[in-house]
Design a protein around this motif. Sequence first.
Motif, PDB file in Angstrom:
ATOM      1  N   LYS A   1      -7.235   5.936   2.085  1.00 49.54           N
ATOM      2  CA  LYS A   1      -8.695   5.822   2.162  1.00 49.54           C
ATOM      3  C   LYS A   1      -9.256   4.672   1.326  1.00 49.54           C
ATOM      4  O   LYS A   1     -10.464   4.576   1.118  1.00 49.54           O
ATOM      5  N   THR A   2      -8.392   3.782   0.863  1.00 52.65           N
ATOM      6  CA  THR A   2      -8.835   2.682   0.011  1.00 52.65           C
ATOM      7  C   THR A   2      -9.922   1.844   0.691  1.00 52.65           C
ATOM      8  O   THR A   2      -9.858   1.588   1.893  1.00 52.65           O
ATOM      9  N   PHE A   3     -10.911   1.422  -0.078  1.00 52.24           N
ATOM     10  CA  PHE A   3     -12.002   0.587   0.427  1.00 52.24           C
ATOM     11  C   PHE A   3     -11.430  -0.766   0.856  1.00 52.24           C
ATOM     12  O   PHE A   3     -10.736  -1.434   0.091  1.00 52.24           O
ATOM     13  N   ILE A   4     -11.702  -1.179   2.101  1.00 54.04           N
ATOM     14  CA  ILE A   4     -11.136  -2.409   2.658  1.00 54.04           C
ATOM     15  C   ILE A   4     -12.236  -3.396   3.046  1.00 54.04           C
ATOM     16  O   ILE A   4     -13.176  -3.041   3.765  1.00 54.04           O
ATOM     17  N   VAL A   5     -12.094  -4.631   2.551  1.00 55.20           N
ATOM     18  CA  VAL A   5     -12.986  -5.729   2.922  1.00 55.20           C
ATOM     19  C   VAL A   5     -12.199  -6.693   3.798  1.00 55.20           C
ATOM     20  O   VAL A   5     -11.143  -7.184   3.395  1.00 55.20           O
TER      21      VAL A   5
ATOM     22  N   ALA B   1     -11.984  -0.890   8.584  1.00 58.99           N
ATOM     23  CA  ALA B   1     -12.511  -1.639   7.440  1.00 58.99           C
ATOM     24  C   ALA B   1     -13.870  -1.089   7.024  1.00 58.99           C
ATOM     25  O   ALA B   1     -14.576  -0.477   7.824  1.00 58.99           O
ATOM     26  N   ASP B   2     -14.230  -1.307   5.753  1.00 61.55           N
ATOM     27  CA  ASP B   2     -15.502  -0.801   5.232  1.00 61.55           C
ATOM     28  C   ASP B   2     -16.549  -1.896   5.088  1.00 61.55           C
ATOM     29  O   ASP B   2     -17.742  -1.616   5.054  1.00 61.55           O
ATOM     30  N   ASP B   3     -16.114  -3.131   4.981  1.00 63.69           N
ATOM     31  CA  ASP B   3     -17.036  -4.250   4.767  1.00 63.69           C
ATOM     32  C   ASP B   3     -16.350  -5.526   5.235  1.00 63.69           C
ATOM     33  O   ASP B   3     -15.155  -5.515   5.564  1.00 63.69           O
TER      34      ASP B   3
ATOM     35  N   VAL C   1       0.829  -1.207   0.000  1.00 69.05           N
ATOM     36  CA  VAL C   1       0.000   0.000   0.000  1.00 69.05           C
ATOM     37  C   VAL C   1       0.863   1.256   0.000  1.00 69.05           C
ATOM     38  O   VAL C   1       0.492   2.282  -0.584  1.00 69.05           O
ATOM     39  N   LYS C   2       2.022   1.194   0.637  1.00 72.88           N
ATOM     40  CA  LYS C   2       2.934   2.338   0.634  1.00 72.88           C
ATOM     41  C   LYS C   2       3.446   2.638  -0.768  1.00 72.88           C
ATOM     42  O   LYS C   2       3.706   3.791  -1.110  1.00 72.88           O
ATOM     43  N   GLU C   3       3.562   1.608  -1.591  1.00 77.66           N
ATOM     44  CA  GLU C   3       4.148   1.752  -2.923  1.00 77.66           C
ATOM     45  C   GLU C   3       3.125   1.981  -4.023  1.00 77.66           C
ATOM     46  O   GLU C   3       3.415   2.665  -5.009  1.00 77.66           O
ATOM     47  N   ASN C   4       1.934   1.399  -3.872  1.00 77.63           N
ATOM     48  CA  ASN C   4       0.985   1.357  -4.982  1.00 77.63           C
ATOM     49  C   ASN C   4      -0.388   1.901  -4.606  1.00 77.63           C
ATOM     50  O   ASN C   4      -0.743   1.961  -3.431  1.00 77.63           O
ATOM     51  N   ALA C   5      -1.143   2.270  -5.626  1.00 79.98           N
ATOM     52  CA  ALA C   5      -2.524   2.720  -5.446  1.00 79.98           C
ATOM     53  C   ALA C   5      -3.466   1.560  -5.741  1.00 79.98           C
ATOM     54  O   ALA C   5      -3.317   0.868  -6.753  1.00 79.98           O
ATOM     55  N   TYR C   6      -4.424   1.342  -4.847  1.00 83.12           N
ATOM     56  CA  TYR C   6      -5.412   0.278  -5.024  1.00 83.12           C
ATOM     57  C   TYR C   6      -6.817   0.848  -4.930  1.00 83.12           C
ATOM     58  O   TYR C   6      -7.054   1.855  -4.252  1.00 83.12           O
ATOM     59  N   ASP C   7      -7.760   0.174  -5.593  1.00 78.93           N
ATOM     60  CA  ASP C   7      -9.165   0.548  -5.512  1.00 78.93           C
ATOM     61  C   ASP C   7      -9.864  -0.211  -4.399  1.00 78.93           C
ATOM     62  O   ASP C   7     -10.800   0.288  -3.784  1.00 78.93           O
ATOM     63  N   VAL C   8      -9.408  -1.430  -4.143  1.00 77.50           N
ATOM     64  CA  VAL C   8      -9.977  -2.270  -3.076  1.00 77.50           C
ATOM     65  C   VAL C   8      -8.849  -3.089  -2.446  1.00 77.50           C
ATOM     66  O   VAL C   8      -7.953  -3.567  -3.149  1.00 77.50           O
ATOM     67  N   ILE C   9      -8.906  -3.227  -1.122  1.00 82.92           N
ATOM     68  CA  ILE C   9      -7.999  -4.126  -0.398  1.00 82.92           C
ATOM     69  C   ILE C   9      -8.853  -5.200   0.266  1.00 82.92           C
ATOM     70  O   ILE C   9      -9.810  -4.884   0.976  1.00 82.92           O
ATOM     71  N   ILE C  10      -8.518  -6.462   0.028  1.00 77.65           N
ATOM     72  CA  ILE C  10      -9.200  -7.586   0.679  1.00 77.65           C
ATOM     73  C   ILE C  10      -8.222  -8.166   1.687  1.00 77.65           C
ATOM     74  O   ILE C  10      -7.162  -8.667   1.307  1.00 77.65           O
ATOM     75  N   MET C  11      -8.557  -8.093   2.972  1.00 83.51           N
ATOM     76  CA  MET C  11      -7.613  -8.376   4.045  1.00 83.51           C
ATOM     77  C   MET C  11      -8.130  -9.453   4.993  1.00 83.51           C
ATOM     78  O   MET C  11      -9.165  -9.272   5.648  1.00 83.51           O
ATOM     79  N   ASP C  12      -7.406 -10.571   5.055  1.00 79.05           N
ATOM     80  CA  ASP C  12      -7.734 -11.597   6.041  1.00 79.05           C
ATOM     81  C   ASP C  12      -7.345 -11.095   7.433  1.00 79.05           C
ATOM     82  O   ASP C  12      -6.389 -10.332   7.583  1.00 79.05           O
ATOM     83  N   ILE C  13      -8.078 -11.506   8.463  1.00 77.04           N
ATOM     84  CA  ILE C  13      -7.747 -11.074   9.827  1.00 77.04           C
ATOM     85  C   ILE C  13      -6.612 -11.914  10.400  1.00 77.04           C
ATOM     86  O   ILE C  13      -5.609 -11.388  10.890  1.00 77.04           O
ATOM     87  N   MET C  14      -6.722 -13.238  10.339  1.00 75.93           N
ATOM     88  CA  MET C  14      -5.738 -14.126  10.948  1.00 75.93           C
ATOM     89  C   MET C  14      -4.596 -14.412   9.971  1.00 75.93           C
ATOM     90  O   MET C  14      -4.727 -15.233   9.072  1.00 75.93           O
TER      91      MET C  14
END
Length: 222
Positions: A72-76, A95-97, A40-53
């Motif tokens: 401010k990228t949308f995070i699922v 997170a947003d969703d 994220v520091k290097e690139n621009a994203y429209d959506v980030i999908i992030m596992d918790i564990m």
Amino acid sequence: MRILLAEDEAQLNRVVTVAMQKSGYEVDSVFNGKEAVDKVKENAYDVIIMDIMMPVMDGLEAVKEIRAMGDKTFIVMLTAKSEIDDKVTGLDVGADDYLTKPFSLKELLARLRSRERRSEDYNGNQELNYNDLKLDLSSQELSSNNSISLSKQETSLMRYFLLNPGKDLSTKELFNHVWKDDDETEDVVWVYVSYLRSKLQSIGAHVKIAGERGGSFSLMRG
């Protein structure tokens, strides 16, 4: 859309990545929260999908760091737990969703399509700020010491810059976000960057767009 997937289960990571790529999305995949933050520091994203564990850094800590950077990228969030507290914690840290494992790929892709439509309609934040610069999306007005009106394409381009300040954004990336459905060539990016540079100067903003024709561009203080 460009998507970052952070999921430590190798098989699930591969299956989700392939499904999104087949749907036309550009996907970067990583296997822990630290790698996600670095991307994220290097690139621009429209959506980030992030596992918790995840190992090294879990998804919650990664989201905290990403939001602390002003991103401010949308995070699922993805979670194997169904408890409501786990979902609330994810939303509280930024997170947003969320999706609970096991989830349907059809549902994930439907959510991505929905997000893409909403992004094109400028839903969400109607005002973006960076340094002394403000963009009002509803009125398409750019302001600093003075204000000036922008065209639809200028607004879209400036919006993407403001969502990703300091990041190197390629000509191709900018073109795909603003003119992907138009009968234009990538040369149009340079034309509109030149327009925005003139308008930033005219309103006395201490912000500039660095970069050269055909290369990458970056919104910077200056």
